[in-house]
Design an enzyme around this catalytic site. Structure first.
Site, mmCIF file in Angstrom:
data_model
loop_
_atom_site.group_PDB
_atom_site.id
_atom_site.type_symbol
_atom_site.label_atom_id
_atom_site.label_comp_id
_atom_site.label_asym_id
_atom_site.label_seq_id
_atom_site.Cartn_x
_atom_site.Cartn_y
_atom_site.Cartn_z
ATOM 1 N N GLY A 21 0.720 -1.669 -0.190
ATOM 2 C CA GLY A 21 0.565 -0.340 -0.125
ATOM 3 C C GLY A 21 0.729 1.056 0.159
ATOM 4 O O GLY A 21 2.136 1.365 0.048
ATOM 5 N N ARG A 22 0.035 2.799 0.039
ATOM 6 C CA ARG A 22 0.147 3.538 -0.029
ATOM 7 C C ARG A 22 0.812 4.201 1.385
ATOM 8 O O ARG A 22 0.217 5.051 1.596
ATOM 9 C CB ARG A 22 -0.295 4.335 -1.436
ATOM 10 C CG ARG A 22 -1.312 4.676 -0.631
ATOM 11 C CD ARG A 22 -3.060 4.428 -0.608
ATOM 12 N NE ARG A 22 -3.613 4.925 0.736
ATOM 13 C CZ ARG A 22 -3.833 4.663 2.129
ATOM 14 N NH1 ARG A 22 -2.580 4.018 2.486
ATOM 15 N NH2 ARG A 22 -4.638 5.407 2.289
ATOM 16 N N GLY A 23 1.479 3.828 2.228
ATOM 17 C CA GLY A 23 2.025 4.793 3.283
ATOM 18 C C GLY A 23 3.030 5.945 3.070
ATOM 19 O O GLY A 23 3.211 6.361 2.592
ATOM 20 N N LYS A 24 1.329 6.868 4.292
ATOM 21 C CA LYS A 24 1.901 8.224 4.448
ATOM 22 C C LYS A 24 2.340 8.312 4.368
ATOM 23 O O LYS A 24 3.234 9.286 3.660
ATOM 24 C CB LYS A 24 0.540 8.348 4.333
ATOM 25 C CG LYS A 24 -1.347 9.074 4.223
ATOM 26 C CD LYS A 24 -1.865 9.875 4.202
ATOM 27 C CE LYS A 24 -2.255 8.696 5.096
ATOM 28 N NZ LYS A 24 -4.189 9.289 5.916
ATOM 29 N N GLY A 26 5.228 6.713 5.516
ATOM 30 C CA GLY A 26 6.743 5.959 5.142
ATOM 31 C C GLY A 26 6.431 4.560 3.931
ATOM 32 O O GLY A 26 5.022 4.492 3.612
ATOM 33 N N HIS A 27 7.122 4.667 3.300
ATOM 34 C CA HIS A 27 7.374 3.508 2.361
ATOM 35 C C HIS A 27 7.127 1.816 3.867
ATOM 36 O O HIS A 27 8.040 0.986 4.568
ATOM 37 C CB HIS A 27 7.931 2.823 1.359
ATOM 38 C CG HIS A 27 8.521 4.960 0.982
ATOM 39 N ND1 HIS A 27 7.709 4.927 -0.194
ATOM 40 C CD2 HIS A 27 9.080 4.846 1.247
ATOM 41 C CE1 HIS A 27 8.455 6.195 -0.188
ATOM 42 N NE2 HIS A 27 9.422 6.077 0.750
ATOM 43 N N VAL A 28 5.904 0.818 2.444
ATOM 44 C CA VAL A 28 6.184 -0.864 3.285
ATOM 45 C C VAL A 28 6.409 -1.088 2.579
ATOM 46 O O VAL A 28 5.689 -1.318 1.237
ATOM 47 C CB VAL A 28 4.320 0.157 3.401
ATOM 48 C CG1 VAL A 28 4.074 -1.747 4.747
ATOM 49 C CG2 VAL A 28 3.686 0.842 4.814
ATOM 50 N N LYS A 43 7.266 -1.209 7.734
ATOM 51 C CA LYS A 43 7.206 -0.086 7.541
ATOM 52 C C LYS A 43 8.462 0.815 7.424
ATOM 53 O O LYS A 43 9.045 0.612 8.551
ATOM 54 C CB LYS A 43 6.111 0.385 8.601
ATOM 55 C CG LYS A 43 5.430 1.920 7.752
ATOM 56 C CD LYS A 43 4.241 2.206 8.177
ATOM 57 C CE LYS A 43 4.164 3.709 7.847
ATOM 58 N NZ LYS A 43 2.320 4.157 8.502
ATOM 59 N N ASP A 137 -8.665 5.741 15.052
ATOM 60 C CA ASP A 137 -8.603 5.955 13.628
ATOM 61 C C ASP A 137 -9.515 5.308 12.901
ATOM 62 O O ASP A 137 -8.736 3.797 11.565
ATOM 63 C CB ASP A 137 -7.318 5.955 13.409
ATOM 64 C CG ASP A 137 -7.391 7.926 12.371
ATOM 65 O OD1 ASP A 137 -6.265 7.772 12.305
ATOM 66 O OD2 ASP A 137 -8.245 7.865 11.976
ATOM 67 N N LYS A 139 -11.557 4.813 9.659
ATOM 68 C CA LYS A 139 -12.230 5.181 8.172
ATOM 69 C C LYS A 139 -11.406 3.849 7.833
ATOM 70 O O LYS A 139 -10.682 3.282 7.861
ATOM 71 C CB LYS A 139 -11.875 6.551 7.585
ATOM 72 C CG LYS A 139 -9.933 7.442 8.245
ATOM 73 C CD LYS A 139 -10.108 8.208 8.286
ATOM 74 C CE LYS A 139 -8.355 8.551 7.778
ATOM 75 N NZ LYS A 139 -7.830 8.614 9.171
ATOM 76 N N ASN A 142 -7.771 3.163 7.241
ATOM 77 C CA ASN A 142 -7.094 2.452 8.261
ATOM 78 C C ASN A 142 -7.411 1.012 8.330
ATOM 79 O O ASN A 142 -6.812 0.551 9.271
ATOM 80 C CB ASN A 142 -6.811 3.675 9.105
ATOM 81 C CG ASN A 142 -6.446 4.130 9.366
ATOM 82 O OD1 ASN A 142 -5.632 4.845 8.545
ATOM 83 N ND2 ASN A 142 -6.623 5.751 9.708
ATOM 84 N N ASP A 155 -3.469 1.287 12.117
ATOM 85 C CA ASP A 155 -3.361 2.535 12.372
ATOM 86 C C ASP A 155 -2.211 2.980 11.421
ATOM 87 O O ASP A 155 -1.048 3.574 11.988
ATOM 88 C CB ASP A 155 -3.270 2.883 13.716
ATOM 89 C CG ASP A 155 -3.981 4.824 14.243
ATOM 90 O OD1 ASP A 155 -4.369 4.672 15.222
ATOM 91 O OD2 ASP A 155 -3.976 5.540 13.633
ATOM 92 N N THR A 172 -9.784 14.111 5.048
ATOM 93 C CA THR A 172 -11.190 13.683 5.084
ATOM 94 C C THR A 172 -11.714 14.626 6.306
ATOM 95 O O THR A 172 -11.255 14.107 7.682
ATOM 96 C CB THR A 172 -11.777 12.901 4.872
ATOM 97 O OG1 THR A 172 -13.093 12.832 5.262
ATOM 98 C CG2 THR A 172 -10.501 11.472 5.623
#
Ligand SMILES: COc1ccc(C(=O)Nc2ccccc2)cc1NC(=O)CCSc1ncnc(N)c1Br
Length: 273
Positions: A21-24, A26-28, A43, A137, A139, A142, A155, A172
């Site tokens: 996924g697009r770790g916000k 950091g990279h995962v 991560k 969190d 949404k 997450n 999270d 959001t």
């Protein structure tokens, strides 16, 4: 594996694979621990980025909290390590990926699927509240899906409960309850509100108070301007549950243990979660 936390891990303990996924922040990466062949998500966070956003202490707090959380619907944080420039989080790997992508693909979920997800999240939140941890969190961004299709709260955020992250960090506002929009103190009942928003979005494909401008979303939340579209057709039991969760007065929201006894959940949720 309790030992994971005490052991001093290094990058050499892992074969690092494809990016996930697009770790916000950091990279995962998919990774395999060499000795056990255990598959994990690794991560990578950059120390410079953590420093400039002053979240090192929040990360330490989160690692401390997460190391005590053990629940089938909460993504495990097995441990962490760091080198000169980076901090590495050793996470449970959720084999069926990100829920928000699945929701985009299906547009909206069946009542059985939505009820199963909501009841497993309610059980995870009851567990967290029992440990005085709130605000997980919840949404769609997450939430991850495990190998058996079970939901996992992961999270992605910087910190576990900082209020300002909500307002400044993520786009959001859809998930904020009135008391947070009006920035008064909040308690575990914020999670009931967010779960109600999530239930609505699972069934309709959009959050209940969505609007073009932030100011309009704020207004709709504070007013609890809750409308149910004619399409897709949703049972009155589902609407009843959502209406009992999206209540302005936080003390009047349906408590999580009562949610598990609600007819819509009892009739639709798959008990295995
Ligand atoms: C327990 O999960 C976390 C716990 C903590 C943090 C975190 O960054 N905390 C943090 C970072 C900076 C400052 C303060 C806190 C992040 C996660 N989780 C994640 O980032 C999810 C990574 S994506 C993924 N993971 C597994 N399987 C997949 N298929 C995917 Br896709």
């Amino acid at each position: 594996k309790g030992s994971a936390v005490e052991k001093r891990w290094t990058l050499n303990d892992f074969d690092v694979g494809k990016p996930l996924g697009r770790g916000k922040f950091g990279h995962v990466y998919l990774a395999r621990e060499k000795k056990s062949n255990h598959i994990v998500a690794l991560k990578v966070l950059f120390k410079t980025q953590l420093k400039q956003s002053q979240v090192e202490h929040q990360l330490r707090r989160e690692v401390e909290i997460q190391s005590h959380l053990r629940h089938p619907n909460i993504l495990r944080l097995y441990g962490y390590f760091y080198d000169q420039t980076r901090v590495y989080l050793i996470l449970e790997y959720a084999a069926k990926g990100e829920l928000y992508k699945e929701l985009q693909r299906c547009k909206y979920f069946s009542e059985r699927r939505a009820a199963t997800y909501i009841s497993s999240l309610a059980r995870a939140l009851i567990y967290c509240h029992g440990k005085h941890v709130i605000h997980r969190d919840i949404k769609p961004e997450n939430l991850l899906i495990g190998i058996q299709g079970e939901l996992k709260i992961a999270d992605f955020g910087w910190a576990v409960h900082t209020f300002n992250r909500r307002r400044t960090m993520c786009g959001t506002l859809d998930y904020l309850p009135p008391e947070m929009v009006e920035s008064v103190e909040h308690d575990a009942s914020v999670d009931i509100w967010s779960l109600g928003v999530l239930c609505y979005e699972f069934l309709y494909g959009v959050p209940p108070f969505e609007a073009k401008e932030h100011s309009d979303t704020y207004r709709r939340i504070v007013k609890v301007d809750l409308k149910f579209p004619p399409k897709p057709v949703v049972s009155s039991a589902a609407k009843d549950l959502i209406s009992q969760m999206l209540v302005k007065e936080s003390s009047q929201r349906l408590p999580l243990h009562k949610l598990l006894e609600h007819p819509w959940i009892v009739q639709n949720a798959d008990p295995s979660g």
